[in-house]
Design an enzyme around this catalytic site. Structure first.
Site, PDB file in Angstrom:
ATOM      1  N   HIS A 507      21.837 175.416 166.092  1.00 15.21           N
ATOM      2  CA  HIS A 507      23.226 175.288 166.555  1.00 15.21           C
ATOM      3  C   HIS A 507      24.107 174.473 165.631  1.00 15.21           C
ATOM      4  O   HIS A 507      25.254 174.184 165.983  1.00 15.21           O
ATOM      5  CB  HIS A 507      23.274 174.633 167.936  1.00 15.21           C
ATOM      6  CG  HIS A 507      22.705 175.467 169.028  1.00 15.21           C
ATOM      7  ND1 HIS A 507      23.460 176.346 169.766  1.00 15.21           N
ATOM      8  CD2 HIS A 507      21.454 175.565 169.507  1.00 15.21           C
ATOM      9  CE1 HIS A 507      22.695 176.940 170.666  1.00 15.21           C
ATOM     10  NE2 HIS A 507      21.460 176.482 170.527  1.00 15.21           N
ATOM     11  N   LYS A 695      37.599 169.565 173.421  1.00 15.39           N
ATOM     12  CA  LYS A 695      36.237 169.719 172.907  1.00 15.39           C
ATOM     13  C   LYS A 695      35.721 168.320 172.617  1.00 15.39           C
ATOM     14  O   LYS A 695      36.483 167.350 172.726  1.00 15.39           O
ATOM     15  CB  LYS A 695      36.225 170.551 171.621  1.00 15.39           C
ATOM     16  CG  LYS A 695      37.249 170.092 170.572  1.00 15.39           C
ATOM     17  CD  LYS A 695      37.204 170.936 169.314  1.00 15.39           C
ATOM     18  CE  LYS A 695      37.919 172.260 169.458  1.00 15.39           C
ATOM     19  NZ  LYS A 695      37.068 173.413 169.422  1.00 15.39           N
ATOM     20  N   ARG A 696      34.463 168.201 172.261  1.00 11.06           N
ATOM     21  CA  ARG A 696      33.969 166.873 171.895  1.00 11.06           C
ATOM     22  C   ARG A 696      34.772 166.325 170.720  1.00 11.06           C
ATOM     23  O   ARG A 696      35.259 167.084 169.879  1.00 11.06           O
ATOM     24  CB  ARG A 696      32.481 166.953 171.551  1.00 11.06           C
ATOM     25  CG  ARG A 696      31.606 167.075 172.766  1.00 11.06           C
ATOM     26  CD  ARG A 696      31.796 165.921 173.723  1.00 11.06           C
ATOM     27  NE  ARG A 696      31.312 164.680 173.163  1.00 11.06           N
ATOM     28  CZ  ARG A 696      30.154 164.113 173.465  1.00 11.06           C
ATOM     29  NH1 ARG A 696      29.361 164.665 174.370  1.00 11.06           N
ATOM     30  NH2 ARG A 696      29.786 162.972 172.902  1.00 11.06           N
ATOM     31  N   LYS A 701      35.623 168.342 163.757  1.00  6.19           N
ATOM     32  CA  LYS A 701      36.496 169.176 164.598  1.00  6.19           C
ATOM     33  C   LYS A 701      37.973 168.848 164.349  1.00  6.19           C
ATOM     34  O   LYS A 701      38.868 169.571 164.776  1.00  6.19           O
ATOM     35  CB  LYS A 701      36.143 168.989 166.069  1.00  6.19           C
ATOM     36  CG  LYS A 701      34.744 169.493 166.422  1.00  6.19           C
ATOM     37  CD  LYS A 701      34.374 169.175 167.872  1.00  6.19           C
ATOM     38  CE  LYS A 701      32.927 169.491 168.206  1.00  6.19           C
ATOM     39  NZ  LYS A 701      32.659 170.927 168.425  1.00  6.19           N
ATOM     40  N   THR A 803      32.685 177.758 171.470  1.00  9.60           N
ATOM     41  CA  THR A 803      32.728 178.640 172.637  1.00  9.60           C
ATOM     42  C   THR A 803      34.024 178.408 173.398  1.00  9.60           C
ATOM     43  O   THR A 803      34.518 179.303 174.089  1.00  9.60           O
ATOM     44  CB  THR A 803      31.527 178.393 173.570  1.00  9.60           C
ATOM     45  OG1 THR A 803      31.350 176.978 173.718  1.00  9.60           O
ATOM     46  CG2 THR A 803      30.256 178.998 173.004  1.00  9.60           C
ATOM     47  N   LYS A 807      36.907 180.882 175.445  1.00 12.23           N
ATOM     48  CA  LYS A 807      37.455 180.657 176.788  1.00 12.23           C
ATOM     49  C   LYS A 807      38.983 180.689 176.749  1.00 12.23           C
ATOM     50  O   LYS A 807      39.637 181.217 177.655  1.00 12.23           O
ATOM     51  CB  LYS A 807      36.944 179.325 177.356  1.00 12.23           C
ATOM     52  CG  LYS A 807      35.427 179.332 177.572  1.00 12.23           C
ATOM     53  CD  LYS A 807      34.822 177.944 177.733  1.00 12.23           C
ATOM     54  CE  LYS A 807      33.305 178.017 177.535  1.00 12.23           C
ATOM     55  NZ  LYS A 807      32.674 176.694 177.358  1.00 12.23           N
TER      56      LYS A 807
HETATM   57  C1  NBG Z   1      26.993 173.291 168.981  1.00 12.92           C
HETATM   58  C2  NBG Z   1      27.953 173.748 167.897  1.00 12.92           C
HETATM   59  C3  NBG Z   1      28.985 174.695 168.442  1.00 12.92           C
HETATM   60  C4  NBG Z   1      28.296 175.831 169.184  1.00 12.92           C
HETATM   61  C5  NBG Z   1      27.363 175.271 170.227  1.00 12.92           C
HETATM   62  C6  NBG Z   1      26.601 176.341 170.952  1.00 12.92           C
HETATM   63  C7  NBG Z   1      25.372 171.481 168.889  1.00 12.92           C
HETATM   64  C8  NBG Z   1      24.263 170.852 168.147  1.00 12.92           C
HETATM   65  N1  NBG Z   1      25.936 172.539 168.359  1.00 12.92           N
HETATM   66  O1  NBG Z   1      29.759 175.206 167.408  1.00 12.92           O
HETATM   67  O2  NBG Z   1      28.562 172.624 167.328  1.00 12.92           O
HETATM   68  O3  NBG Z   1      29.236 176.655 169.795  1.00 12.92           O
HETATM   69  O4  NBG Z   1      26.416 174.416 169.626  1.00 12.92           O
HETATM   70  O5  NBG Z   1      25.922 177.145 170.072  1.00 12.92           O
HETATM   71  O6  NBG Z   1      25.751 171.007 169.947  1.00 12.92           O
END
Ligand code: NBG
Length: 965
Positions: A507, A695-696, A701, A803, A807
């Site tokens: 991920h 988002k986080r 980001k 994701t 949304k």
């Molecule tokens: C996150 C990514 C996102 C991705 C999500 C789900 C982790 C380690 N990775 O870009 O930063 O959409 O995983 O795949 O949380």
């Protein structure tokens, strides 16, 4: 039932249809069945009606009435007594809200009776005054809405009402008037759970009978959000439940708001897991989510004086009505000690872990309800309890000290979710958490398999483990251990099973997220597991040497155990039968850069599975106005077949449709404005552009880019008060990891900028800045629905997929973004004209990273706008303490070290971001153009359903069997 069909793969459609029909005939179709299907299908409706067991219904109705408050009783009786097909209209008329006239009007106007119904419903729902008439008129245009399906499942509304009343009495010794909203929430949830349990049991029976292959989705995180609303949605019971509650004098929104989010995850990775479970159940696949029942989930964020403060999230405080403790599946998990070897008479070695500390893993099951198909899967999360003293290893029996330690171990292990997103902290307790839930899950998967099968060597034919990132990678060694030490398989036999069972999803490419455990820690905590990892490593190195004779570099780069560390990603790749990235670009970067050596060695393992989201939560539940509008225009198949939403394209240029669409957006903005007023005390104008980044908080980001640009715009307005400027509300929501200094400082900066700008009367409210406290799944649902602009501005190559971007798109927000992660595919679907793309490409970023050549100081020196904004970080404009934001300033410029400055190319992308923002404004001022763009985004979002993602996992990785009830 039709729902099942829709989601099925083409080949199975016919067969399922047959089954579907049969099932629905068998079942008692009740009032609510009809109500649910938002339905165009006159024929269906009539049929259903015919089937409704009138007598039974009537009886139920009478009973309920007895308990229901007097006034509502009338409605209840009417509803129940009526043939289902008509019941909707009736309710609408009877309850004050739905304007009787418009309902009638729309009914006559609409082409088919059925769509009249859906219109009426919309009216009843919320929009009241004008919507119905208009909607009906529009219906005449050209719409031939496809027929709706009948649900497979039934929801007994009257039973539900009785059950709620009963629960309030027995749980709290109260009647409805006396009960608090939290108590009503509990009562309602238990009532819903009651109805779920039947399907849950039926699903288990079907699985027992058909013995399908099962996926265990192993994940440290499941960011589920709230369950009640989602369960009602997937039972196709939401509207009925809403009505029922109204009849009991309760507002469903108030009740839903009582539920704490199950925040057992940080961000994207955990939320993806939750969407996947929803899709797996909806598509009819046997699946378990396996994770940890953290006592405290993701912390609650409070903003004090502009700073983030973390508050423990005691989500289980009031109990969790949907969970089920399953002590009968308790497992023991062992830590520490040492391994002793005994050789049997045949010369085979047997390994025993001794002198260990043990902990009991006790599972709690949560139902995962499929949409409209009666399938209920399980999320199984493990709690830790101390082992009974008599089960202490004999050596330690009576060892008081040890007993206390075990008690503490149990208490600590599931205490809290580590709040790091895309960052590895390397804590010992974290490794304990990983092994704890993995050992329990793998033990149970094996035990379950052996209950119905004889040959453990065929385990992989019925079971597959998906490792959600590297966190669950110890599953590989744990499965090897069980197969060898408990089932006496040889190494080769065990390896064959393991490498056909485990698959790995990557991920992130962020280096700081890669898990590497010091050997010392790993071997001390998991002595037997470490032995196995070492042996896997030894054999792998032999393979490397065979393929690249004499190439020491390859070994250094690829070994699993190297440099005193155990590298979890390497283990996952070597033992996994599949390695996937989460968006096309991300997978390419893995193959060509980050995991190049592994790709060279195992090219066939690598594949892409672009992420997706569930439209059931993020449109049907989150945005009921738009959901109903979509259904009116293209039918309701999108709920389980999102690509059908492309039927909206023809309306993107239709004036009336545009007006309706933008009106819905406006109403959702009003809803969010109200939320912001209540939670932040800030007035925002719903006619302004809602520009949202939620988002986080992470440097890659680039929330910092966003806020710096806002500072720049503010300067512009101040300097040129006469310039044309369309009012904009910038909305942020983000949690920072508790120990992430620059992230936390960015939150403070956003709030400080907000303070200054929001209070500057001279700019006439042209800009508002809002930081929404405690961003989480439940408020995200409100936020996405209200967004005009979706900020997806990560440094290209850094965001694996994203994701949230999907949304927003689904809810009709237009993306401003870089060519990163899944943005690339979003733009491909919607067309470049319907997005605002800017910034460096991932190739350019990677080139700068590898070869240098970027100096942010150059930009600082040559661009007066950028220079001014950066100076404002340290000259007191936004803080009396001029040193407060200096770390951010330093992070952008090479004042401290040359190599680290502006790692995320914020200054490099600034100008092109500002230009893209200018284009956003121009587009928005052209109302027609904007409506078109926004609608095209909705219409082109079909690819991004997690149903599609899961189908690909099933077809290309897991090969599961489809099950219908
Ligand atoms: C996150 C990514 C996102 C991705 C999500 C789900 C982790 C380690 N990775 O870009 O930063 O959409 O995983 O795949 O949380």
């Amino acid at each position: 039932m039709a729902a099942t069909k829709k989601t099925a793969t083409k080949t199975t459609v016919k067969k399922e249809t047959a089954t579907a029909k049969k099932t629905s005939t068998d079942k008692k179709t009740t009032t609510k069945t009809t109500a649910k299907a938002p339905v165009k299908k006159a024929a269906t409706a009539t049929k259903t009606t015919a089937k409704a067991p009138a007598k039974g219904k009537a009886k139920t109705a009478t009973k309920t009435t007895a308990k229901a408050p007097a006034k509502k009783a009338a409605t209840a009786t009417k509803t129940a007594a009526k043939a289902p097909a008509k019941s909707i209209a009736k309710v609408a008329t009877a309850t004050k809200k739905a304007p009787a006239k418009s309902a009638a009007k729309s009914a006559t106007k609409t082409a088919t009776k059925a769509s009249a119904k859906s219109t009426t419903k919309t009216a009843a729902k919320s929009t009241a005054k004008k919507a119905p008439a208009k909607a009906a008129a529009k219906t005449e245009v050209k719409k031939r809405v496809p027929k709706a399906k009948k649900p497979t499942i039934t929801f007994d509304k009257e039973l539900f009402k009785r059950s709620v009343l009963y629960n309030v009495r027995t749980l709290y010794r109260k009647n409805m008037e006396e009960a608090t909203p939290q108590q009503v929430f509990q009562a309602v949830s238990y009532a819903i759970k009651d109805q779920i349990v039947d399907y849950w049991m039926k699903t288990q029976e079907a699985y027992e009978r058909e013995d399908p292959k099962t996926v265990y989705y192993l994940s440290m995180e499941f960011l589920m959000g709230r369950a009640l609303g989602n369960n009602m949605i997937n039972l196709m019971a939401y509207k009925d439940a809403k009505e029922a509650l109204e009849e009991l004098g309760v507002d469903i929104n108030v009740i839903e708001d009582q539920e704490p989010d199950a925040a057992l995850g940080n961000g994207g990775l955990g939320r993806l897991a939750a969407c996947f479970l929803d899709s797996l159940a909806t598509l009819g696949y046997s699946a378990y989510g396996c994770g940890i029942r953290y006592r405290y989930g993701m912390f609650k964020q409070e903003i004090r004086d502009g700073f983030q403060v973390e508050v423990p999230d005691n989500w289980l405080d009031n109990g969790n009505p949907f969970e089920l403790r399953r002590p009968e599946y308790t497992k023991e998990v062992r830590f520490g000690g040492y391994v002793s070897v005994r050789t049997d008479e045949k010369g085979r070695n047997h390994y025993y872990q001794e002198g260990y500390q043990a902990v009991k893993a006790v599972p709690y099951d949560h139902p995962i309800v499929g949409y409209g198909n009666g399938i209920v899967n399980t999320l199984r999360i493990w709690d830790a309890e101390p082992v009974d003293c008599f089960r202490l290893d004999s050596f330690d029996k009576g060892d008081y000290q040890k007993a206390v330690e075990q008690e503490n171990l149990a208490r600590n292990i599931v205490e809290v979710l580590y709040p790091n997103d895309n960052h590895y902290a390397g804590k010992e307790l974290r490794l304990k958490q990983q092994y704890f839930f993995i050992s329990a899950s793998v033990q149970e998967a094996v035990a379950k398999y052996m209950r119905n099968h004889k040959d453990i060597k065929k385990f992989y034919e019925k079971v597959t483990f998906q490792l959600n990132d590297t966190h669950p990678t110890v599953a590989i060694a744990e499965l090897m251990r069980i197969l060898m030490d408990e089932y006496y398989l040889t190494w080769d036999e065990a390896w064959k099973v393991t490498t056909r069972t485990c698959a790995y999803t990557n991920h992130t490419i962020m280096a700081e997220a890669l898990e590497k455990w010091p050997i010392e820690l790993f071997s001390r905590l998991l002595p037997r597991i470490y032995q196995i990892v070492e042996e896997i490593n030894r054999r792998f190195i032999v393979e490397i040497e065979a393929k690249y004779p004499g190439n020491k570099d390859k070994i250094a780069k690829m070994a699993i155990v190297y440099d005193g560390q155990v590298k979890m990603a390497h283990l996952a790749i070597v033992a996994g039968y599949s390695v996937n990235g989460v968006a096309r670009l991300h997978t390419e970067i893995l193959k060509n850069q980050e995991l190049k050596d592994f790709y060279e060695m195992f090219p066939n393992k690598f594949n892409n599975k672009t992420n997706g989201i569930t439209q059931r939560r993020f449109l049907l539940h989150a945005n009921p106005l738009l959901a109903d509008w979509v259904t009116e225009h293209v039918g309701d198949e999108w709920i389980t077949d999102l690509p059908k939403i492309k039927g909206l394209k023809v309306y993107a240029t239709d004036k009336k449709a545009q007006a309706e669409f933008m009106n819905i957006k406006y109403k959702n903005k009003v809803r969010l404005a109200k939320y912001i007023k209540e939670h932040n005390g800030i007035d925002v104008d719903p006619r302004s552009i809602f520009d949202v980044q939620v988002k986080r908080l992470h440097e890659y980001k680039r929330q910092l880019l966003n806020i710096l640009h806002i500072m720049y715009l503010y300067n512009e307005i101040k300097e040129h008060p006469e310039m044309e400027f369309f009012p904009r509300t910038f909305i942020f929501g983000a949690k920072a990891a508790a120990g992430y200094r620059n992230a936390k400082l960015t939150i403070k900066l956003i709030n400080s900028v907000a303070d200054v700008i929001n209070n500057d009367k001279s700019i006439d409210g042209k800009i508002k800045v809002v930081f929404i406290e405690n961003y989480r799944v439940s408020n995200a649902e409100i936020i996405f629905a209200a967004a005009d602009v979706s900020e997806q501005i990560s440094t290209a190559s850094k965001e694996a997929s994203g994701t949230g971007n999907m949304k927003f798109m689904l809810n009709g927000a237009v993306t401003i973004g870089t060519m990163d992660g899944a943005n690339v595919e979003i733009v491909e679907e919607v067309g470049e004209d319907n997005a605002f793309i800017f910034g460096l490409s991932s190739d350019e970023v990677i080139r700068f990273e590898n070869y240098g050549g970027y100096d942010p100081m150059e930009i600082f020196n040559n661009d007066p706008d950028v220079r001014k904004v950066l100076m404002q970080l340290i000259n007191g404009t936004y803080s009396e303490d001029t040193e407060l934001f200096r770390p951010l300033y330093n992070s952008l410029l090479n004042t401290l070290s040359t190599s680290k400055a502006d790692t995320y190319f914020i200054l490099k992308d600034f100008k092109s971001y500002a230009a893209a923002q200018k284009r956003v404004e121009e587009a928005y001022m052209d109302k027609k153009r904007w409506a078109y763009m926004a609608m095209m985004n909705v219409a082109c979002s079909g690819k991004f359903t997690s149903d599609r993602t899961i189908k690909q996992y099933v077809d290309e990785i897991w090969h599961l069997d489809h099950v219908t009830l």
